[in-house]
Design a protein around this motif. Sequence first.
Motif, PDB file in Angstrom:
ATOM      1  N   VAL A 260       0.823  -1.208   0.000  1.00  0.00           N
ATOM      2  CA  VAL A 260       0.000   0.000   0.000  1.00  0.00           C
ATOM      3  C   VAL A 260       0.861   1.263   0.000  1.00  0.00           C
ATOM      4  N   LYS A 261       2.157   1.084   0.230  1.00  0.00           N
ATOM      5  CA  LYS A 261       3.065   2.239   0.185  1.00  0.00           C
ATOM      6  C   LYS A 261       3.591   2.484  -1.230  1.00  0.00           C
ATOM      7  N   ALA A 262       3.242   1.597  -2.179  1.00  0.00           N
ATOM      8  CA  ALA A 262       3.712   1.781  -3.549  1.00  0.00           C
ATOM      9  C   ALA A 262       3.189   3.091  -4.138  1.00  0.00           C
ATOM     10  N   GLY A 263       1.945   3.427  -3.833  1.00  0.00           N
ATOM     11  CA  GLY A 263       1.399   4.695  -4.305  1.00  0.00           C
ATOM     12  C   GLY A 263       2.107   5.888  -3.682  1.00  0.00           C
ATOM     13  N   ILE A 264       2.487   5.757  -2.409  1.00  0.00           N
ATOM     14  CA  ILE A 264       3.247   6.827  -1.740  1.00  0.00           C
ATOM     15  C   ILE A 264       4.603   6.998  -2.415  1.00  0.00           C
ATOM     16  N   TYR A 265       5.242   5.860  -2.712  1.00  0.00           N
ATOM     17  CA  TYR A 265       6.524   5.946  -3.422  1.00  0.00           C
ATOM     18  C   TYR A 265       6.345   6.628  -4.775  1.00  0.00           C
ATOM     19  N   HIS A 350       6.585   9.476   8.480  1.00  0.00           N
ATOM     20  CA  HIS A 350       5.377   8.852   9.027  1.00  0.00           C
ATOM     21  C   HIS A 350       5.064   7.551   8.301  1.00  0.00           C
ATOM     22  N   MET A 351       5.460   7.447   7.048  1.00  0.00           N
ATOM     23  CA  MET A 351       5.259   6.204   6.313  1.00  0.00           C
ATOM     24  C   MET A 351       5.962   5.036   7.006  1.00  0.00           C
ATOM     25  N   VAL A 352       7.182   5.254   7.459  1.00  0.00           N
ATOM     26  CA  VAL A 352       7.920   4.203   8.164  1.00  0.00           C
ATOM     27  C   VAL A 352       7.333   4.002   9.561  1.00  0.00           C
ATOM     28  N   SER A 412       6.169  12.139  13.840  1.00  0.00           N
ATOM     29  CA  SER A 412       5.807  12.190  12.420  1.00  0.00           C
ATOM     30  C   SER A 412       4.453  12.859  12.215  1.00  0.00           C
ATOM     31  N   LYS A 413       3.470  12.548  13.095  1.00  0.00           N
ATOM     32  CA  LYS A 413       2.166  13.200  12.971  1.00  0.00           C
ATOM     33  C   LYS A 413       2.261  14.692  13.240  1.00  0.00           C
ATOM     34  N   SER A 414       3.083  15.055  14.204  1.00  0.00           N
ATOM     35  CA  SER A 414       3.231  16.476  14.527  1.00  0.00           C
ATOM     36  C   SER A 414       3.747  17.256  13.326  1.00  0.00           C
ATOM     37  N   LEU A 415       4.695  16.658  12.592  1.00  0.00           N
ATOM     38  CA  LEU A 415       5.227  17.330  11.407  1.00  0.00           C
ATOM     39  C   LEU A 415       4.157  17.504  10.338  1.00  0.00           C
ATOM     40  N   ILE A 416       3.364  16.449  10.115  1.00  0.00           N
ATOM     41  CA  ILE A 416       2.322  16.536   9.087  1.00  0.00           C
ATOM     42  C   ILE A 416       1.262  17.557   9.473  1.00  0.00           C
ATOM     43  N   ILE A 417       0.840  17.535  10.735  1.00  0.00           N
ATOM     44  CA  ILE A 417      -0.164  18.501  11.185  1.00  0.00           C
ATOM     45  C   ILE A 417       0.358  19.923  11.032  1.00  0.00           C
ATOM     46  N   ALA A 418       1.640  20.127  11.362  1.00  0.00           N
ATOM     47  CA  ALA A 418       2.235  21.453  11.222  1.00  0.00           C
ATOM     48  C   ALA A 418       2.255  21.883   9.758  1.00  0.00           C
TER      49      ALA A 418
END
Length: 661
Positions: A260-265, A350-352, A412-418
């Motif tokens: 499911v991470k293939a799309g992220i890549y 966050h993916m990892v 990782s969530k904190s970075l995305i929210i920011a």
Amino acid sequence: MSLESYAAGLVWAIPLISSLFVPAIGRYSEKIRNYFTVSVAATTAVLALLLVPSVWFSNGEAAIFNLNWLPGIAAGVYLDPLSVLFTCLVAFFGLIIVVYSLGYMKGEEGLSRYYFLILLFIGSMIALVLSDNLLQMFIFWEMVGLCSYALVSFWYKKPESIHSGVKVFIMTRIGDICLLAAIGILFFMFGTFSFYDIIGGLESEVIAGTLDVGLLVTVAFLVLGGAVAKSAQFPLFTWLYSAMEAPTSVSALLHAATMVKAGIYLLSRFILVFSVAPILLVALQETWFPVVTWIGVITAFIGAALGLFTTDIKGVLAYSTVSQLGFIMAGLGTAVAGAASMGWFASLFHMVSHAFFEGLGFLLAGGIILALKTRDMRLMGGLRKAMPYTFVLALIMVLTAGGLPPFASFFSKSLIIACVSEVGTTSGLIQTILVYATAALTFAYCVRLLSLVFMGEQSPFVERISVKEAPKIMLAPAAVLAVLCVIWGVSEPVVADFLHVVVGVSLFEAFVSLEFPIFMGLLVSVFILAYWSYYRGFWGIRRIAAGKNPLTILLEHKFFLDDVGYGIVKWIEKLSVGSLHVDGGLNRFYGYLGRGIVVLSRGVMGLDDLLTRLMDYFGGLFVRACLLLYRIPLKTFQNYIAAVIVGVILIVVILYLAGAL
């Protein structure tokens, strides 16, 4: 050739080639087959780690190793921080799952087929992320999809497994069509499949001022379509829950950590490709990046809401995966400056993180399902005493998934929210509210899972069976992931250095940012509400969830996305049936028309025969008359003619005179 070039080729070739030997070895000895599979997975993980130093201590530029494949097309590997990060993730989880499967899949039928598909998937997934050209990448993209279909349908004697496998296969094909169209357009524009040459073509056309920005924006949306289907994003995410019919080990490897991470890549790679053309990035900032963010935010919120509603333990983890992939997608939507954006790094980090805590959740769920023979959390309860090690590991998973410090997901969530909150528009404000709401819902369904499965007294269902702790061979891989859930968060600066990002990353900033008190306030509020709901007799929320109301109907029908999908399928089916009827009617019409033409042809042939006979008859008469005339003397014949002419003249004169009178 250098060590890294050998490692880059062998890291995907070894599992691919080795998979072909698994069935033969399995016929000889199941034990040797298991050892062989573990050794191949371990070798692959070691080779992946050998790629790290060359990328880490470089300046971040890609190293390319290839050889001629087809006329004008080279096949090879593309080594850069992004591809090596995904390679290490896939190889590591491949080893974890193979070891775990020794316990979880023990005694199952068709294990040679299972391990063959696992190794085939590991090799295909690594080859996908290491491909140095689009054609090679697409081939392995399809192989990954084929492995997913086969593994979801592993228990093929169960009709629901076959149905789920077909659903997964068909829904992900939508994205494959989009990606193939994007590849075709890029080849039309630049005459090459190579990432390196496409990047060079973009730079050249930017300098020359001939870059077709509009066509490249179209390519970007087609690439997004491929990522949406493969990474289970709105509106094509419903296949992921159906894929839970697969063995839980497969769910952990494919549907939590890797496939499911293939799309992220894919999106991460194309953001890097597009970033070499600043004029293209400006055009993408107006439409493409906001759409990516919206898709991610909506997916994250819907996934979290469905995770809070379902009673299936694997269903909770499936929707959690959907939600966290939405978080990652939302972060990529803020990467408007490519790798120079915090959003690009935050998403990969966050993916990892998600791979670790979600993979841990699936491994623990596998042990619970193995012990209880059910996935229904309503039948569970009080397992903390019967399965103490599983409970401790589950607690770590819940704290990590919920985003509590100092676990990996918090950073990782904190970075995305920011990153999302920095979008200074009304749209950005709505997205920020939805992201915070999703974070709260995430912690809520995590606490709910922990309460229903482990807390309280044992349910009557659990009391009737003898519950045992999961085998050590299954707990050991889970423990490794639990340790990584703890230490991955504090490795944030190290990961940033490995990826060669130019953004400033600081662990301390996560605790002093404006988002921290809001985030923690939401988590504390959710915990208090959950505590009162499950331990203090506050049944208000649980009554709402158990009743029939617009909210529960919406959640029960998964926001009606499956209903719409099945409606489209039924409409297509009816259209096909109607086409068959039309085709049958046309066939009958053409049959009647053909028979009519045959009858008409026979009539024409009969008329032709009659005319031929008449012509023969009159022709014969004419010949006989001519012969008769031929026998009459010429002088007599002339007298006959003269008499006839005189007679005709006399008749005309008489008629004329009679008329005059």
